[in-house]
Design an enzyme around this catalytic site. Sequence first.
Site, PDB file in Angstrom:
ATOM      1  N   SER A 199       0.861  -1.185   0.000  1.00  0.00           N
ATOM      2  CA  SER A 199       0.000   0.000   0.000  1.00  0.00           C
ATOM      3  C   SER A 199       0.888   1.221   0.000  1.00  0.00           C
ATOM      4  O   SER A 199       2.085   1.146   0.298  1.00  0.00           O
ATOM      5  CB  SER A 199      -0.919   0.026   1.229  1.00  0.00           C
ATOM      6  OG  SER A 199      -0.204   0.446   2.371  1.00  0.00           O
ATOM      7  N   TYR A 226      -0.631  -1.661  10.569  1.00  0.00           N
ATOM      8  CA  TYR A 226      -0.892  -1.931   9.154  1.00  0.00           C
ATOM      9  C   TYR A 226       0.231  -1.393   8.276  1.00  0.00           C
ATOM     10  O   TYR A 226       0.726  -2.085   7.377  1.00  0.00           O
ATOM     11  CB  TYR A 226      -2.224  -1.294   8.761  1.00  0.00           C
ATOM     12  CG  TYR A 226      -2.556  -1.386   7.293  1.00  0.00           C
ATOM     13  CD1 TYR A 226      -3.067  -2.557   6.752  1.00  0.00           C
ATOM     14  CD2 TYR A 226      -2.371  -0.300   6.441  1.00  0.00           C
ATOM     15  CE1 TYR A 226      -3.382  -2.648   5.402  1.00  0.00           C
ATOM     16  CE2 TYR A 226      -2.686  -0.373   5.098  1.00  0.00           C
ATOM     17  CZ  TYR A 226      -3.187  -1.551   4.586  1.00  0.00           C
ATOM     18  OH  TYR A 226      -3.490  -1.634   3.254  1.00  0.00           O
TER      19      TYR A 226
END
Length: 251
Positions: free
Chosen positions: A141, A155
Amino acid sequence: MSAPTPRTALLVGAAGGILKEVSRQLAEEGHTLVLFDRDPEAVGRLAEELGQITKVEAVVGDITDIPSAERQLTDIVDRFAPSILVNAVGGDTRVIGYADLTTDHFDQSFLENVVSSWIAVKVCAPRMAADGYGRIVNFASAGGRTYSHFNNAAYVGAKAAVIGMTKQMAYELAPTGVVVNVVAHGPIATERVAGAFGRRDPAQQAAVLAKLPTGRYGTVAEAVGSVLHLCSESAGYSTGSVIDINGGLYM
């Protein structure tokens, strides 16, 4: 341009917003698909749809249950010998400050993003290497490239680890004809992400969009092109690379 050679693609997390569209386009190219997902209804619907176009096998499993997933993946390799693997597992829309995180958040994030991607590569890549051809795409990401307005440190740390792990595996597999790459998406308006955005109040929505240089979320169509390229024969000299699709969040 010649038509792509029909191959078999294993898509982990196949019923997710981005990978669902990747699956459709790989089907249109004539590849056989093995769709792995823990949602039996969603993966069943996708398999029924794409079964009108190409050969499709739906496998219901939880990639984060590592012993069970390893057995399922081994069976898939034995029966189908996939030469394309896309790991699209993981994802988090929770904004949690670092001081409010727990070790459970880190355990969950690393299991969902790092360990689950690793087990799929561990099982699939040796057969690809023996066959002299493979295309592996892992999902990171934009947060894993820098920081995130939209997630949390557990995350972001896990997605950064996906990038580092991918580079090491790419190095180890480089002589074999198997390439391993990463796609790092920024905010893409999948159903899940768009739903989380829609639950914010208008002031929060405006604040989110103000942080995006393009002033908008990316579309699913914009998210899939680089994935498809890295799955293709033309990606054979790209390995250990990170493709950024983030509307300018990370340059």
